[in-house]
Each structure stands twice: as C-alpha cells, then as structure tokens.
Design a protein around this motif. Structure first.
Motif, PDB file in Angstrom:
ATOM      1  N   GLY A 175       4.413  -7.461 -24.740  1.00  0.00           N
ATOM      2  CA  GLY A 175       3.796  -6.147 -24.797  1.00  0.00           C
ATOM      3  C   GLY A 175       3.313  -5.782 -26.182  1.00  0.00           C
ATOM      4  N   GLU A 176       2.663  -4.628 -26.257  1.00  0.00           N
ATOM      5  CA  GLU A 176       2.161  -4.058 -27.504  1.00  0.00           C
ATOM      6  C   GLU A 176       2.602  -2.597 -27.539  1.00  0.00           C
ATOM      7  OE1 GLU A 176      -2.003  -3.961 -30.127  1.00  0.00           O
ATOM      8  OE2 GLU A 176      -2.034  -4.487 -27.991  1.00  0.00           O
ATOM      9  N   PRO A 177       3.900  -2.374 -27.848  1.00  0.00           N
ATOM     10  CA  PRO A 177       4.427  -1.001 -27.820  1.00  0.00           C
ATOM     11  C   PRO A 177       3.720  -0.067 -28.792  1.00  0.00           C
ATOM     12  CG  PRO A 177       5.966  -2.486 -28.911  1.00  0.00           C
ATOM     13  CD  PRO A 177       4.912  -3.339 -28.310  1.00  0.00           C
ATOM     14  N   VAL A 178       3.265  -0.621 -29.923  1.00  0.00           N
ATOM     15  CA  VAL A 178       2.522   0.149 -30.919  1.00  0.00           C
ATOM     16  C   VAL A 178       1.230  -0.602 -31.211  1.00  0.00           C
ATOM     17  CG1 VAL A 178       2.552   1.109 -33.245  1.00  0.00           C
ATOM     18  CG2 VAL A 178       4.670   1.004 -31.924  1.00  0.00           C
ATOM     19  N   ARG A 179       0.141   0.122 -31.351  1.00  0.00           N
ATOM     20  CA  ARG A 179      -1.138  -0.536 -31.586  1.00  0.00           C
ATOM     21  C   ARG A 179      -1.046  -1.463 -32.800  1.00  0.00           C
ATOM     22  NH1 ARG A 179      -6.416   0.027 -30.148  1.00  0.00           N
ATOM     23  NH2 ARG A 179      -7.985  -0.507 -31.714  1.00  0.00           N
ATOM     24  N   GLY A 180      -1.413  -2.737 -32.597  1.00  0.00           N
ATOM     25  CA  GLY A 180      -1.399  -3.707 -33.676  1.00  0.00           C
ATOM     26  C   GLY A 180      -0.085  -4.469 -33.810  1.00  0.00           C
ATOM     27  N   LEU A 181       0.917  -4.118 -33.003  1.00  0.00           N
ATOM     28  CA  LEU A 181       2.206  -4.808 -33.041  1.00  0.00           C
ATOM     29  C   LEU A 181       2.478  -5.411 -31.670  1.00  0.00           C
ATOM     30  CD1 LEU A 181       4.806  -5.446 -34.666  1.00  0.00           C
ATOM     31  CD2 LEU A 181       5.793  -3.361 -33.660  1.00  0.00           C
ATOM     32  N   ARG A 182       2.450  -6.740 -31.590  1.00  0.00           N
ATOM     33  CA  ARG A 182       2.618  -7.431 -30.310  1.00  0.00           C
ATOM     34  C   ARG A 182       3.918  -8.231 -30.319  1.00  0.00           C
ATOM     35  NH1 ARG A 182      -2.471  -7.480 -31.907  1.00  0.00           N
ATOM     36  NH2 ARG A 182      -2.219  -9.422 -33.087  1.00  0.00           N
ATOM     37  N   ILE A 223      -2.219  -6.190 -40.025  1.00  0.00           N
ATOM     38  CA  ILE A 223      -1.988  -5.407 -41.236  1.00  0.00           C
ATOM     39  C   ILE A 223      -2.971  -4.237 -41.312  1.00  0.00           C
ATOM     40  CG2 ILE A 223      -1.871  -5.465 -43.743  1.00  0.00           C
ATOM     41  CD1 ILE A 223       0.301  -7.065 -42.311  1.00  0.00           C
ATOM     42  N   PRO A 224      -2.469  -3.006 -41.358  1.00  0.00           N
ATOM     43  CA  PRO A 224      -3.366  -1.839 -41.454  1.00  0.00           C
ATOM     44  C   PRO A 224      -4.182  -1.881 -42.745  1.00  0.00           C
ATOM     45  CG  PRO A 224      -1.112  -1.182 -40.875  1.00  0.00           C
ATOM     46  CD  PRO A 224      -1.054  -2.617 -41.273  1.00  0.00           C
ATOM     47  N   GLY A 225      -5.436  -1.576 -42.644  1.00  0.00           N
ATOM     48  CA  GLY A 225      -6.291  -1.510 -43.818  1.00  0.00           C
ATOM     49  C   GLY A 225      -6.887  -2.833 -44.243  1.00  0.00           C
ATOM     50  N   VAL A 226      -6.446  -3.954 -43.621  1.00  0.00           N
ATOM     51  CA  VAL A 226      -7.009  -5.269 -43.945  1.00  0.00           C
ATOM     52  C   VAL A 226      -7.545  -5.865 -42.636  1.00  0.00           C
ATOM     53  CG1 VAL A 226      -6.641  -7.522 -45.005  1.00  0.00           C
ATOM     54  CG2 VAL A 226      -5.302  -5.558 -45.773  1.00  0.00           C
ATOM     55  N   SER A 227      -8.784  -5.662 -42.378  1.00  0.00           N
ATOM     56  CA  SER A 227      -9.374  -6.102 -41.119  1.00  0.00           C
ATOM     57  C   SER A 227      -9.296  -7.624 -40.962  1.00  0.00           C
ATOM     58  CB  SER A 227     -10.840  -5.659 -41.051  1.00  0.00           C
ATOM     59  OG  SER A 227     -11.444  -6.105 -39.862  1.00  0.00           O
ATOM     60  N   LEU A 229      -6.572  -9.538 -40.694  1.00  0.00           N
ATOM     61  CA  LEU A 229      -5.352 -10.198 -41.179  1.00  0.00           C
ATOM     62  C   LEU A 229      -4.176  -9.870 -40.273  1.00  0.00           C
ATOM     63  CD1 LEU A 229      -3.862 -11.881 -43.286  1.00  0.00           C
ATOM     64  CD2 LEU A 229      -3.498  -9.779 -44.611  1.00  0.00           C
ATOM     65  N   THR A 230      -3.495 -10.912 -39.796  1.00  0.00           N
ATOM     66  CA  THR A 230      -2.331 -10.766 -38.908  1.00  0.00           C
ATOM     67  C   THR A 230      -1.187 -11.621 -39.429  1.00  0.00           C
ATOM     68  OG1 THR A 230      -3.758 -10.415 -36.981  1.00  0.00           O
ATOM     69  CG2 THR A 230      -1.476 -11.049 -36.553  1.00  0.00           C
ATOM     70  N   LEU A 231      -0.009 -11.019 -39.526  1.00  0.00           N
ATOM     71  CA  LEU A 231       1.202 -11.750 -39.892  1.00  0.00           C
ATOM     72  C   LEU A 231       1.981 -12.083 -38.623  1.00  0.00           C
ATOM     73  CD1 LEU A 231       2.455  -9.752 -43.021  1.00  0.00           C
ATOM     74  CD2 LEU A 231       0.896 -11.721 -42.914  1.00  0.00           C
ATOM     75  N   THR A 232       2.614 -13.277 -38.594  1.00  0.00           N
ATOM     76  CA  THR A 232       3.350 -13.709 -37.414  1.00  0.00           C
ATOM     77  C   THR A 232       4.755 -14.160 -37.803  1.00  0.00           C
ATOM     78  OG1 THR A 232       2.590 -16.010 -37.582  1.00  0.00           O
ATOM     79  CG2 THR A 232       1.217 -14.493 -36.314  1.00  0.00           C
ATOM     80  N   GLY A 233       5.658 -14.077 -36.850  1.00  0.00           N
ATOM     81  CA  GLY A 233       7.017 -14.546 -37.053  1.00  0.00           C
ATOM     82  C   GLY A 233       7.613 -15.004 -35.735  1.00  0.00           C
ATOM     83  N   ARG A 234       8.523 -15.951 -35.807  1.00  0.00           N
ATOM     84  CA  ARG A 234       9.150 -16.460 -34.589  1.00  0.00           C
ATOM     85  C   ARG A 234      10.568 -16.924 -34.897  1.00  0.00           C
ATOM     86  NH1 ARG A 234       6.835 -21.721 -31.466  1.00  0.00           N
ATOM     87  NH2 ARG A 234       7.228 -22.567 -33.568  1.00  0.00           N
ATOM     88  N   ALA A 235      11.476 -16.677 -33.965  1.00  0.00           N
ATOM     89  CA  ALA A 235      12.849 -17.165 -34.053  1.00  0.00           C
ATOM     90  C   ALA A 235      13.148 -17.968 -32.792  1.00  0.00           C
ATOM     91  CB  ALA A 235      13.830 -16.010 -34.190  1.00  0.00           C
ATOM     92  N   ARG A 262      -2.638 -15.219 -40.100  1.00  0.00           N
ATOM     93  CA  ARG A 262      -3.940 -15.582 -39.521  1.00  0.00           C
ATOM     94  C   ARG A 262      -4.981 -14.593 -40.040  1.00  0.00           C
ATOM     95  NH1 ARG A 262      -2.509 -15.025 -34.623  1.00  0.00           N
ATOM     96  NH2 ARG A 262      -3.368 -12.957 -34.181  1.00  0.00           N
ATOM     97  N   TYR A 263      -6.130 -15.116 -40.456  1.00  0.00           N
ATOM     98  CA  TYR A 263      -7.184 -14.249 -40.984  1.00  0.00           C
ATOM     99  C   TYR A 263      -8.501 -14.589 -40.315  1.00  0.00           C
ATOM    100  CZ  TYR A 263     -10.322 -11.870 -44.238  1.00  0.00           C
ATOM    101  OH  TYR A 263     -11.280 -11.049 -44.784  1.00  0.00           O
ATOM    102  N   LEU A 264      -9.118 -13.589 -39.705  1.00  0.00           N
ATOM    103  CA  LEU A 264     -10.406 -13.747 -39.037  1.00  0.00           C
ATOM    104  C   LEU A 264     -11.492 -13.107 -39.895  1.00  0.00           C
ATOM    105  CD1 LEU A 264      -8.297 -14.072 -36.679  1.00  0.00           C
ATOM    106  CD2 LEU A 264     -10.067 -13.198 -35.158  1.00  0.00           C
TER     107      LEU A 264
END
Length: 315
Positions: A175-182, A223-227, A229-235, A262-264
């Motif tokens: 899900g995406e409970p908050v916009r931009g956070l999946r 990341i807000p303000g940086v079109s 750019l996405t940070l990812t993490g996994r456990a 990841r940067y588009l």
C-alpha cells in the motif's frame, strides 16, 4: 570431493524443458465469478555426464505429460475476492551422484549417473485478497508434494524412495498509506516434513534446507522537493533450517538489510533511470541455505556487502 576438479569443472548434468499451454476463463454473475480451465503439456529431457571425464554416462531420459490447471475466483465485493486453484506439473529429479558420504567416508553409488523420470507434482491453494485502494493484502494456504531421493546404504543405489510434503501459509501486505511512501511486505510459514523415508527413521522430521519462517519488508520513499529521487530499503529474515535428514545439524537464523536509491530524469527527451543499491549493508556473515544430496550437508554462504550501479534508457 571424490573426483573432478574445481579448477576445471566439467559438465555433470543437463536438462532441456519445453512446454505449451492453453487455457480459457469463463465469467458468470456479472463477472463476479471467474472460472479458468486449461491444459499444459510439458517435456523434460535429462542427461548425466561422468564427473571425471565429462562423457555422457547414460542414455537421455525423455518424459512428457499433459496436466490440468483450474482456478476459481469469487468476488465478494469490489474490495474482497476469494480464490482457489489446482495445478499439476513435472518436477525434475536429480541424477544419481557418483558417490555419497557414509560413516565418515565417500562410498561409490552403484547406479551413478542414472537419470530418473520427472515427478508429477500436485499443488492446491486457497486464499483471500483485499484491495482497499491505498492498502491491500492477501492470505493464502497451500500444499504440495515433491519427491525425496537418497542412497539406500544397504544397496548403494540412489533412487526416489521417499516424499517431502510441503504445507504453508503466506500473508502479504502492500500500500501507499501516505503519498510518496510505499510499503510491501510478507510472512511465509512453512511446514515441510519428510514422508516415507528409509525404514521410517526420519519420518516426520523437517525437510533439509527449509526454514519454518520467512519474513520480508520493503519501503520506498519519494524525496519531497527532489523530483525523480526515491530511496529504498528492505529487510529479509530467514529462520533456522536443518542441514541433515536426522535434524541434528542446524543452520542459524539470519537477517539481512539492503538499501538503495533510484533517480529518474530526462536526457534528450528520453527517460533515464539511475540506480544504486547496497545489499547486505551490515556485511553480515551467514549461511544462506543448506541442501545438496542427502548426507552431503551442503551449505551456501550468503553474499557479502555488495554495491551495484546500473542505468537504463527508454527508447
């Protein structure tokens, strides 16, 4: 090792698989009930080669089967669906090894290189899915059997004498409970038991190399303000597992953490994606899995901290 050279390894086994399938989905009750029926034809051709010379050790074994597949989906409402499926298929059985470990020494196998007919597996699954738009998930229960092969110490003949019964439950959430956070994660519970073992000595024991619990959790944050750019993490967590049929040798549980970015962007009107990932960021030492031929107690070492960079361009 009883033969061969790790500096110059030769081919020991080859498998060629081909298949084709046909299926159709029927809908009823305004598309709230979906029934899928189909057939799949599989062919598996196996060959074994001498461990020391690389020469063909026995004639190729070619087996083909036509097996059924069926699935049913019932949509209780726009958010909840119930489903069930059944599928059969061919599962490859490893060729007989050249030797096996017994009483502290390697003993030759009488039928080394023999190629066996594939096992016809049967899998059943039932489950429920929920999709609430921002969040969703699914819960599934499944069962399947697979052959268990080992060397009979009385005859030194390798064969598919036993069976491994796998039952489990799998829970996934997204899900995406908050916009931009999946968020994406899941838990798998496995009950893999040995059945019909030699003399019933290890009947009911856990299967080699199968953990009871698997857990994974992943997150992506734009990341807000940086079109772009996405940070990812996994456990990733894997519980303990056994390395031998008698369940006396245990591989400890382990947890691994991965991070990435990841940067588009756009270059000359083309979408460019840049990726950077660090797997096993803590550089943890662990045994990832156990297995191999019965009695061999093979262990697979987990990869160390690994940095990966990549780029892709859409044309």
């Amino acid at each position: 090792f009883s033969g061969g050279s790790l500096d110059d390894p030769l081919r020991t086994e080859s498998t060629r698989t081909t298949s084709f399938a046909i299926a159709d989905t029927l809908s009823f009750a305004d598309d709230r009930v979906l029934l899928t029926l189909g057939l799949r034809h599989q062919k598996i051709e196996g060959r074994a080669y001498d461990y020391n010379t690389g020469e063909l050790q026995s004639p190729a074994n070619s087996t083909s089967r036509t097996t059924p597949v069926a699935g049913l989906v019932v949509k209780a409402n726009d958010q909840i669906s119930l489903y069930a499926n059944y599928i059969e298929g061919l599962t490859k059985v490893d060729a007989a090894p050249s030797s096996y470990f017994n009483n502290g020494a390697y003993v030759p196998v009488a039928n080394a290189g023999q190629v066996f007919e594939p096992f016809q597996s049967k899998q059943k699954e039932i489950g429920i899915k929920f999709d609430g738009g921002k969040v969703g998930g699914s819960l599934a229960l499944f069962t399947t059997d697979q052959p268990s092969a080992y060397v009979d110490p009385n005859t030194s003949i390798y064969g598919t004498y036993g069976k491994q019964r796998n039952r489990g439950a799998e829970l996934t959430v997204f899900g995406e409970p908050v916009r931009g956070l999946r968020l994406l994660g899941g838990v798998t519970l496995l009950d893999a038991k040995q059945v019909n073992t030699q003399g019933g000595v290890t009947d009911g024991n856990r299967a080699i190399g199968v953990p009871k619990t698997l857990v994974n959790a992943g997150v992506e944050w734009d990341i807000p303000g940086v079109s772009g750019l996405t940070l990812t993490g996994r456990a990733v967590y894997t519980s303990s597992q056994y390395a031998d049929a008698a369940n006396t040798q245990t591989v400890p549980a382990w947890t691994r953490f991965d991070i990435g970015a990841r940067y588009l962007t756009e270059v000359d009107g083309r979408l460019v994606t840049l990726r950077a990932n660090v797997n096993n960021v803590a550089d943890k030492n662990y045994w990832a899995s156990a297995g191999g031929y019965p009695g061999a107690s093979y262990l697979v070492l987990g990869a160390p901290r690994t940095v990966m960079l990549s780029a892709s361009v859409e044309f």
